[in-house]
Design an enzyme around this catalytic site. Sequence first.
Site, PDB file in Angstrom:
ATOM      1  N   THR A 204       0.834  -1.203   0.000  1.00 17.28           N
ATOM      2  CA  THR A 204       0.000   0.000   0.000  1.00 17.28           C
ATOM      3  C   THR A 204       0.872   1.257   0.000  1.00 17.28           C
ATOM      4  O   THR A 204       1.977   1.240   0.531  1.00 17.28           O
ATOM      5  CB  THR A 204      -0.876  -0.026   1.274  1.00 17.28           C
ATOM      6  OG1 THR A 204      -1.826  -1.055   1.114  1.00 17.28           O
ATOM      7  CG2 THR A 204      -1.572   1.284   1.541  1.00 17.28           C
ATOM      8  N   ARG A 232     -14.217  -8.053   0.425  1.00 21.59           N
ATOM      9  CA  ARG A 232     -13.410  -7.634   1.579  1.00 21.59           C
ATOM     10  C   ARG A 232     -12.862  -6.197   1.397  1.00 21.59           C
ATOM     11  O   ARG A 232     -12.382  -5.820   0.340  1.00 21.59           O
ATOM     12  CB  ARG A 232     -12.245  -8.611   1.730  1.00 21.59           C
ATOM     13  CG  ARG A 232     -11.296  -8.304   2.895  1.00 21.59           C
ATOM     14  CD  ARG A 232     -10.076  -7.541   2.458  1.00 21.59           C
ATOM     15  NE  ARG A 232      -9.113  -7.388   3.549  1.00 21.59           N
ATOM     16  CZ  ARG A 232      -8.082  -6.547   3.524  1.00 21.59           C
ATOM     17  NH1 ARG A 232      -7.872  -5.794   2.485  1.00 21.59           N
ATOM     18  NH2 ARG A 232      -7.260  -6.472   4.539  1.00 21.59           N
ATOM     19  N   ILE A 233     -12.965  -5.409   2.447  1.00 13.05           N
ATOM     20  CA  ILE A 233     -12.404  -4.053   2.443  1.00 13.05           C
ATOM     21  C   ILE A 233     -11.412  -3.963   3.595  1.00 13.05           C
ATOM     22  O   ILE A 233     -11.725  -4.363   4.720  1.00 13.05           O
ATOM     23  CB  ILE A 233     -13.511  -2.986   2.647  1.00 13.05           C
ATOM     24  CG1 ILE A 233     -14.592  -3.138   1.568  1.00 13.05           C
ATOM     25  CG2 ILE A 233     -12.920  -1.578   2.617  1.00 13.05           C
ATOM     26  CD1 ILE A 233     -15.847  -2.314   1.854  1.00 13.05           C
ATOM     27  N   GLY A 234     -10.219  -3.455   3.297  1.00  9.66           N
ATOM     28  CA  GLY A 234      -9.198  -3.311   4.341  1.00  9.66           C
ATOM     29  C   GLY A 234      -9.302  -1.957   5.026  1.00  9.66           C
ATOM     30  O   GLY A 234     -10.321  -1.269   4.946  1.00  9.66           O
ATOM     31  N   ASP A 235      -8.224  -1.580   5.680  1.00 15.82           N
ATOM     32  CA  ASP A 235      -8.230  -0.333   6.449  1.00 15.82           C
ATOM     33  C   ASP A 235      -7.983   0.909   5.602  1.00 15.82           C
ATOM     34  O   ASP A 235      -8.377   2.011   5.985  1.00 15.82           O
ATOM     35  CB  ASP A 235      -7.147  -0.382   7.539  1.00 15.82           C
ATOM     36  CG  ASP A 235      -5.758  -0.547   6.920  1.00 15.82           C
ATOM     37  OD1 ASP A 235      -5.607  -1.407   6.026  1.00 15.82           O
ATOM     38  OD2 ASP A 235      -4.837   0.193   7.299  1.00 15.82           O
ATOM     39  N   THR A 255      -0.199   1.197   6.743  1.00 16.99           N
ATOM     40  CA  THR A 255      -0.114   0.036   5.858  1.00 16.99           C
ATOM     41  C   THR A 255       0.054  -1.197   6.727  1.00 16.99           C
ATOM     42  O   THR A 255       0.754  -1.156   7.738  1.00 16.99           O
ATOM     43  CB  THR A 255       1.047   0.142   4.863  1.00 16.99           C
ATOM     44  OG1 THR A 255       1.103  -1.067   4.108  1.00 16.99           O
ATOM     45  CG2 THR A 255       2.386   0.381   5.550  1.00 16.99           C
ATOM     46  N   GLY A 256      -0.593  -2.275   6.351  1.00 13.59           N
ATOM     47  CA  GLY A 256      -0.451  -3.479   7.158  1.00 13.59           C
ATOM     48  C   GLY A 256      -1.664  -4.364   7.007  1.00 13.59           C
ATOM     49  O   GLY A 256      -2.454  -4.199   6.076  1.00 13.59           O
ATOM     50  N   TRP A 257      -1.799  -5.252   7.928  1.00  9.38           N
ATOM     51  CA  TRP A 257      -2.877  -6.234   7.887  1.00  9.38           C
ATOM     52  C   TRP A 257      -4.162  -5.515   8.291  1.00  9.38           C
ATOM     53  O   TRP A 257      -4.436  -5.308   9.479  1.00  9.38           O
ATOM     54  CB  TRP A 257      -2.530  -7.368   8.852  1.00  9.38           C
ATOM     55  CG  TRP A 257      -3.293  -8.621   8.656  1.00  9.38           C
ATOM     56  CD1 TRP A 257      -4.509  -8.767   8.063  1.00  9.38           C
ATOM     57  CD2 TRP A 257      -2.886  -9.922   9.072  1.00  9.38           C
ATOM     58  NE1 TRP A 257      -4.876 -10.079   8.087  1.00  9.38           N
ATOM     59  CE2 TRP A 257      -3.898 -10.808   8.701  1.00  9.38           C
ATOM     60  CE3 TRP A 257      -1.751 -10.412   9.742  1.00  9.38           C
ATOM     61  CZ2 TRP A 257      -3.824 -12.170   8.972  1.00  9.38           C
ATOM     62  CZ3 TRP A 257      -1.674 -11.759  10.010  1.00  9.38           C
ATOM     63  CH2 TRP A 257      -2.692 -12.625   9.622  1.00  9.38           C
ATOM     64  N   GLY A 258      -4.928  -5.124   7.275  1.00  7.61           N
ATOM     65  CA  GLY A 258      -6.012  -4.169   7.447  1.00  7.61           C
ATOM     66  C   GLY A 258      -7.023  -4.506   8.523  1.00  7.61           C
ATOM     67  O   GLY A 258      -7.529  -3.614   9.215  1.00  7.61           O
TER      68      GLY A 258
HETATM   69  N1  ASP Z   1      -3.675  -2.317   4.614  1.00  7.94           N
HETATM   70  C1  ASP Z   1      -3.979  -2.892   3.340  1.00  7.94           C
HETATM   71  C2  ASP Z   1      -5.203  -3.758   3.449  1.00  7.94           C
HETATM   72  O1  ASP Z   1      -5.371  -4.417   4.438  1.00  7.94           O
HETATM   73  C3  ASP Z   1      -2.870  -3.716   2.805  1.00  7.94           C
HETATM   74  C4  ASP Z   1      -1.558  -3.012   2.711  1.00  7.94           C
HETATM   75  O2  ASP Z   1      -1.213  -2.225   3.588  1.00  7.94           O
HETATM   76  O3  ASP Z   1      -0.839  -3.256   1.730  1.00  7.94           O
HETATM   77  O4  ASP Z   1      -5.965  -3.789   2.514  1.00  7.94           O
END
Ligand code: ASP
Length: 370
Positions: A204, A232-235, A255-258
């Site tokens: 991201t 699915r929608i992330g953060d 950025t990370g595990w949404g």
């Molecule tokens: N945060 C993003 C998501 O979970 C992924 C990412 O940071 O690359 O969709």
Amino acid sequence: MRNYVSSFAASFIVLFALVVGTVSQPALAQEVEPRWSIAIHGGAGTLDPDKMTPEQKAAYEAALQNALDAGKAILSSGGTAMEAVQAAIIPLEDDPLFNAGRGAVFTWEGRNELDASVMDGRDRSAGAVTGVTTIKNPILLADKVRTESPHVFLMGEGAEQFASEQELETAPPEWFATERRLKSLERMKARQLSALDVDHKFGTVGAVALDLEGNMAAGTSTGGMTGKRWGRIGDAPVIGAGTYADNRSCAVSATGWGEYFIRVGVAQEICTRLRYRFRMDIDAVQSVVPKDADGLPTYIIHASEFPLSVESAQEEADAVMAEVKDLGGDGGVILVTPEGHALYSFNTTGMYRGRATSDGVNEVAIFAEE
Ligand code: ASP
């Protein structure tokens, strides 16, 4: 005026320090140069220096510097934080190295579904889109939602229809699709791996900025996580989770595990912690300001008169990232503060990142130890 510590306020601060003795370094009446600062990211994750060739490293660094330069050029010539955030994100969306715009990861069904959001710290106006498939630069669409619609968050087809009314540039599916990301999806399906097993990192992109007027903004853009399904929608497009900006405290992009970032409400949690860290001091000092005949304070103390140390800001960001880790998630954030600090915090072995300030800071980095 926000860059001046008024002598009136300063005298109360000194008075407060003498009476209560808890303000160790009272701010003195002096002119403070207006400052700008910017931080960017291109994803965090398990990044191993031994697995990256010098050419690959140089390519990432050049892309980050290019994005940073675009933001710096705007801020140093008096442009707004919001303009700088978008200027930095667009080249990253266009660059297939990153998981945003061109080069986005694939959904389980083999599509590139894009998410983006922006927020302006001046008035906390925000715009976000999720699941768009034809918009060349989703960050521009998020901003149009902010400025040209009565809404904050649009999805899928409706968002695309709005984009077409706004005459935003579109691109065919081939523009977004890359061989490398398709292979990740195929490996995931063939070996029943998780998104993190195939990608090792989140790609991201995001930017946060403080401009010379003292305004802050944040933006984030992503393809999400490989193999995402069921809508699915992330953060990243969720205001408060992946993006937040408030002139009273800070601007954050994550950025990370949404899923974990949504559960912690990372971006807003960091800003709220910084805001209350300001306010504890302000309330205390405000209480010693003399009252007028009506019992009202003769002077209202403003947060900008209490600079927050870089250590305090780092501590709060690290504390929130520790919460993400405690729940089992990982990733990172970038933030800027009203004082001009540009910071990172991440709990992975690396994060593609960069920062620059009017004080002459300019750096791009990838691995944790850099
Ligand atoms: N945060 C993003 C998501 O979970 C992924 C990412 O940071 O690359 O969709």
